[in-house]
Design an enzyme around this catalytic site. Structure first.
Site, PDB file in Angstrom:
ATOM      1  N   TYR A 165       0.832  -1.204   0.000  1.00  0.00           N
ATOM      2  CA  TYR A 165       0.000   0.000   0.000  1.00  0.00           C
ATOM      3  C   TYR A 165       0.873   1.263   0.000  1.00  0.00           C
ATOM      4  CZ  TYR A 165      -3.602  -3.473   0.859  1.00  0.00           C
ATOM      5  OH  TYR A 165      -4.433  -4.567   0.741  1.00  0.00           O
TER       6      TYR A 165
ATOM      7  N   CYS B  50      -7.206 -22.759  14.825  1.00  0.00           N
ATOM      8  CA  CYS B  50      -7.187 -22.467  13.389  1.00  0.00           C
ATOM      9  C   CYS B  50      -6.404 -23.561  12.681  1.00  0.00           C
ATOM     10  CB  CYS B  50      -6.498 -21.108  13.213  1.00  0.00           C
ATOM     11  SG  CYS B  50      -5.990 -20.773  11.537  1.00  0.00           S
TER      12      CYS B  50
ATOM     13  N   CYS C   4      -6.138 -23.032   6.828  1.00  0.00           N
ATOM     14  CA  CYS C   4      -6.593 -23.371   5.467  1.00  0.00           C
ATOM     15  C   CYS C   4      -6.816 -22.126   4.612  1.00  0.00           C
ATOM     16  CB  CYS C   4      -7.890 -24.164   5.543  1.00  0.00           C
ATOM     17  SG  CYS C   4      -9.250 -23.229   6.293  1.00  0.00           S
TER      18      CYS C   4
HETATM   19 FE1  SF4 Z   1      -8.096 -20.613  10.326  1.00  0.00          FE
HETATM   20 FE2  SF4 Z   1      -9.118 -21.708   8.137  1.00  0.00          FE
HETATM   21 FE3  SF4 Z   1     -10.704 -20.487   9.932  1.00  0.00          FE
HETATM   22 FE4  SF4 Z   1      -9.101 -19.049   8.434  1.00  0.00          FE
HETATM   23  S1  SF4 Z   1     -10.796 -20.294   7.714  1.00  0.00           S
HETATM   24  S2  SF4 Z   1      -9.416 -18.832  10.613  1.00  0.00           S
HETATM   25  S3  SF4 Z   1      -7.324 -20.369   8.265  1.00  0.00           S
HETATM   26  S4  SF4 Z   1      -9.511 -22.334  10.233  1.00  0.00           S
END
Ligand code: SF4
Ligand code: ADP
Length: 686
Positions: A180, A348, A351
């Site tokens: 940016y 998390c 992905c």
């Molecule tokens: Fe994590 Fe996948 Fe959820 Fe994003 S979509 S927060 S990468 S689990």
């Protein structure tokens, strides 16, 4: 339960200029796909994180002027006073829970194509921001800023900061990252100016310094001023008066901001997918910042382990644990650590479906947390559930992502729930897919749900139980959920982009065969027109087993859709490393007798080579025979006491795991609720 004293340090308050964060959990600015047109959706999405214990909760990019217009990608704005109210909804919601609210004021420079405003993009020297990502490609070159443009930019930042203060923000950002505008001034390739803003590093830093000054002047001692900066590229360049240019930039600005928010430069390294990067992957780039400034430093790294967080602080890498994805996957991560329930964190999986939502131009979606973005419009709270409306019990057939999520959510609501799978191990498609290169972390989808189910007395688990219609009639459950997944087909891809009849010959396989233990004889062709991760992962896997592998796709690149999840460049690199030959813009026209024929998708030109096995990763069809059999029983269902039979996940419509989880969650939330006239509440600009 009490907090483990080992994690106490994570709950220390941290002073940030004139304000104090109540703990070290800092939700850094991240794209949410929620523009000012969705103010309630956005406020609730952010509020839930404050409720879950994040001490600071920030916005995503907030444009300060129509010359920073990212459309069709979603962004927020503070262009004039009419924008204030939409943001005040969020700051009020965040403050209710004792957290601070931060705002990432943003000017995209040459990175934004101004498709709606049609203003020539601004840049230090007229250099376009080069990108292979369609969303950032444009055919209007940016113009060079003159002195009056720089003065105007400083004014927009000051005006934005004043509006942010009126909206109730506590931390106001200057954003010099990710390509940016202020970042472009830092790099000599984009900044070829001969005035006081170009040339030496001190000159290239001047714009950022002035942005910090005008922001400080605008907010006085009411708000903290944060600098968010990308350091990867600068760190790779040797400095004249420091180890690298990154060291020089940080030294030149050392104590000017109240907070340093440090990150990487490109989305695939910044929002790094777990397939290719471990937790804490930014550390080698940003580890020096704390040694150069006395101000607090926040950084990210897909942190989900409290021990890793503590280590970041104890080793002097970070003062505040930044989270974007971990805060989406589990908004209650801090509270779980605080209450001694860290084993319940929904980690998390890396992905990057969340980031793909932004690339898609829609509100955020998450594979692990189906309530993300649904807090307001569907009234889904990640930790609160409505109790059962009756004494009904539920049978879930199939323990893949959809079935597991349905069972967990039903159990959390309080329904007696039974989940059965014919396989001896739960997990559905993930049983096989997590064994493919780099995909082990995705097993967290199964692990978290299994942990939840095992803890609940109202959940019964039956692995190794293949159910047929007769079994189900005898089991006396009120509701039956069919989550039996899908099957890969042997359909091919036709010349006019239609699926064509299945191809049958010895040596033709699908991912289901590989999951069942087949190892195809080489040389192998993997023909991928699913275009997400699986085709690329299967090709890499087979190459690593020792086969000669050619990956063929009608798309322009391998695993083409993974451009949306930041994985594409890394997948290409991994395939090259595994010596997989990649043939794009080709389809398989014929296979048999040890030979394969490919056709160019545009010219039709043919090409033949030796090939013993063909693995087709193309179209999936629902595996829904059990559902059809049950429905065909009609009144006999009622006689057996079964009030409903419902398909969810891939058994309804095959898709990515994120969709299966959402489908399972939605079933469980809506069971025995009175259906509204609309599927969800519509939001309108404030
Ligand atoms: Fe994590 Fe996948 Fe959820 Fe994003 S979509 S927060 S990468 S689990
Ligand atoms: P989704 O992504 O929709 O959750 P998956 O394909 O991952 O779907 O999972 C479906 C699961 O259903 C698999 O684990 C499979 O073993 C199981 N399954 C399919 N048919 C039956 C059946 N008749 N009885 C029990 N389990 C079944």
């Amino acid at each position: 339960m009490a907090r483990n004293p080992r994690f106490d340090v994570l709950f220390d308050p941290v002073r940030i200029g004139p304000v104090t964060a109540p703990n070290r959990f800092y939700q850094v600015p991240h794209a949410s796909g929620m523009t000012n047109a969705l103010p309630h959706v956005r406020a609730s999405f952010r509020e839930i994180k404050a409720e879950g214990g994040w001490g600071v909760v920030c916005t995503g990019a907030v444009s300060i002027h129509p010359s920073s217009d990212d459309s069709p990608l979603p962004f927020a704005s503070l262009w004039d006073d009419r924008d204030i109210r939409a943001h005040a909804l969020m700051t009020d919601a965040v403050h209710k829970h004792g957290a601070l609210a931060g705002v990432e004021l943003w000017h995209g420079g040459a990175c934004t194509l101004n498709r709606t405003s049609r203003i020539a993009p601004l840049s230090p020297s007229g250099m376009p921001w080069l990108s292979t990502h369609l969303g950032f490609m444009g055919n209007l070159r940016p113009r060079t800023m003159d002195a009056s443009d720089i003065a105007a930019l400083l004014q927009w930042q000051a005006d934005g900061a004043r509006r942010a203060m009126s909206a109730g923000f506590d931390i106001v950002y200057v954003y010099a990252g990710m390509g940016y505008l202020p970042y472009e001034f830092l790099l000599p390739e984009y900044n070829q100016r001969s005035d006081a803003y170009g040339g030496s590093i001190a000159n290239r830093v001047r714009l950022v310094r002035e942005l910090l000054e005008v922001t400080r002047d605008a907010v006085g001692d009411k708000c903290a001023v944060a600098l968010r900066i990308s350091l990867e590229e600068l760190r790779a360049r040797p400095g004249q008066n420091g180890i690298s240019e990154a060291h020089e930039v940080v030294a030149l600005l050392a104590d000017m901001p109240d907070l340093w928010d440090v990150k990487m430069d490109s989305s695939p390294t910044d929002c790094a997918p777990s397939r290719f990067s471990p937790e804490g992957s930014h550390e080698p780039v940003i580890d020096f910042v704390k040694r150069v400034t006395t101000k607090p430093v926040v950084g990210v790294g897909r942190f989900t382990s409290p021990d890793v967080m503590v280590s970041q602080i104890k080793r002097g890498v970070l003062d505040l644990i930044g989270g974007a994805r971990p805060s989406i996957a589990d908004p209650f991560l801090p509270n779980k650590i605080n209450e001694g329930r860290e084993h319940e964190i929904r980690e998390c999986i890396g992905c990057n479906i969340c980031i793909s939502s932004w690339h898609d131009g829609v509100p955020v979606r998450c594979t692990q947390n189906p309530t993300a973005g649904e807090e307001w419009r569907r009234d889904w709270h990640p930790e609160r559930f409505s109790p059962p409306a009756s004494a009904a019990s539920v049978l879930v057939v199939g323990a893949g992502p959809a079935g597991l999520e349905a069972a967990v959510t039903l159990a959390r609501r309080g329904y007696p729930v039974t989940i059965a799978d014919k396989a001896t191990e739960f997990g559905g498609r993930l049983r096989f897919e997590t064994r493919l290169p780099g995909l082990a972390t995705w097993g967290r989808v199964v692990d978290w749900r299994m942990g939840q189910l095992r803890d609940r007395p109202n959940a019964s688990l039956y692995p190794g139980s293949e159910l047929v219609a007769d079994d189900i009639l005898g089991l006396e459950h009120t509701h039956v959920v069919i989550a039996t997944g899908s099957r890969w087909t042997k359909l091919l891809y036709g010349a006019n982009e239609f699926p064509v009849d299945p191809i049958e010959a010895p040596g033709i396989y699908t991912p289901d065969d590989l999951a069942g233990g087949v190892v195809p004889a080489g040389p192998v062709v993997v023909f991928d027109f699913d275009n997400y991760y699986l085709g690329g992962a299967v090709a890499e896997h087979l190459a690593k087993l020792g086969s000669e592998v050619t990956y063929v796709t009608p798309a322009g690149s391998a695993s083409a859709w993974t451009l949306m999840t930041n994985e594409l460049p890394l997948i290409h690199r991994a395939l090259a490393k595994a010596r997989v030959t990649i043939r794009t813009l080709r389809r398989v026209a014929a296979f048999g007798g040890g030979t394969i024929t490919l056709a160019d998708v545009f010219s039709g030109a043919r090409q033949q080579f030796d090939c013993a096995s063909l693995v087709i990763v193309g179209v999936r069809k629902p595996h829904d025979e059990l559902y059809e059999e049950l429905i065909a029983l009609g009144p006999d269902l009622k006689k057996a006491g079964i009030a409903s039979v419902t398909r969810i996940g891939d058994a309804l419509a095959p898709g990515a795991i994120v969709h299966a989880v959402h489908s399972g969650h939605r079933y469980a939330r809506e069971l025995e609720s009175t259906p509204g006239t609309a599927p969800y509440k519509r939001d309108f600009p404030a």
